[in-house]
Enzyme design. Sequence first.
Site, PDB file in Angstrom:
ATOM      1  N   THR A  29      34.970 -28.398  -6.670  1.00 40.44           N
ATOM      2  CA  THR A  29      33.523 -27.518  -6.662  1.00 40.44           C
ATOM      3  C   THR A  29      32.740 -27.483  -7.777  1.00 40.44           C
ATOM      4  O   THR A  29      31.466 -28.083  -7.963  1.00 40.44           O
ATOM      5  CB  THR A  29      33.818 -26.078  -6.386  1.00 40.44           C
ATOM      6  OG1 THR A  29      34.767 -26.098  -5.152  1.00 40.44           O
ATOM      7  CG2 THR A  29      32.570 -25.288  -6.189  1.00 40.44           C
TER       8      THR A  29
ATOM      9  N   ILE B 291      43.678 -23.321 -12.207  1.00 47.66           N
ATOM     10  CA  ILE B 291      42.724 -24.447 -12.187  1.00 47.66           C
ATOM     11  C   ILE B 291      41.494 -23.816 -12.533  1.00 47.66           C
ATOM     12  O   ILE B 291      40.684 -23.078 -11.751  1.00 47.66           O
ATOM     13  CB  ILE B 291      42.553 -25.036 -10.790  1.00 47.66           C
ATOM     14  CG1 ILE B 291      44.200 -25.800 -10.334  1.00 47.66           C
ATOM     15  CG2 ILE B 291      41.485 -26.001 -10.547  1.00 47.66           C
ATOM     16  CD1 ILE B 291      44.109 -26.502  -8.924  1.00 47.66           C
TER      17      ILE B 291
END
Length: 295
Positions: free
Chosen positions: A47, A206
């Site tokens: 993303t 992450i």
Amino acid sequence: MKDFVFKGAGVAIVTPFNEAGINFKELARLIDFNIDNGTQAIVITGTTGESATMSDEEHKEAIKFTVDHVNGRVAVIAGTGSNDTAYALQLSKYAQSVGADALLIVTPYYNKATQKGLIKHFTYIADNVNIPIILYNVPSRTGVNIQAQTYVELAKHPRIVAVKEASGDLSAILKIREVCGDSLAIYSGNDDQIVPILSIGGKGVISVLSNIAPKDTQAICQLYFDGKVEESAALQTKYMDLIHGLFIEVNPIPVKTALRLMDYQVGPLRMPLCDMEEANLAILKTALKNHGLIK
């Protein structure tokens, strides 16, 4: 217990763009900045990397370049998710063929899926690749949330080894830990929840924050692993103003703006993303100054 892909901070790295497409020189610089400062994995074409507005060719080029440039120094995790199962498998096979260490696969978006459909989607991909898969649950973007029992079923697959949990629901994440145990590693998908998720057995994060503060993002994790829980929590708390600034508008608008302010040539955001509102930009700049990242 399954082997998980990495332990600590992995960066959800931005994709630098220029007039020709991807600015590979600057991508190399960002990769090296992270590895030199302790980041344990590079997550490319996620993303934060604006994969939704990359062409198929760019998507593949970015994965291959990252694998080649990292050259085994840390794990490379390729974002290969799609709302089209066949296309997700095609990208996943490509990433495997060029040497990616693992795949990050988001839940199908827009057309969504039932829980049964999620099991079929992820299992189909896992049956047809030979590298580990990290599931990516981010219901605020996809409109679908992976339920606890679905995780139990998916964790039975030998190649489905972990999940990036960005639901923000700590109770639900604790439930995953309860029902899956060590069969599914959990990574925080939110920078403001690193320590809470480590506290229930998470393996790391992450991270968007790692793009601009990789050393301290890894330190939050490492301090926790070393038993220095209070120091880890204090460092997490210290960065809350910057984390807020990085998510004051939809990711990756603020982080890409921050990198430009730090003199990284990351280029423009691709439409429909656009420049920050002035009031939000002022908040981001103040946070960056507070941490000595800009003057």
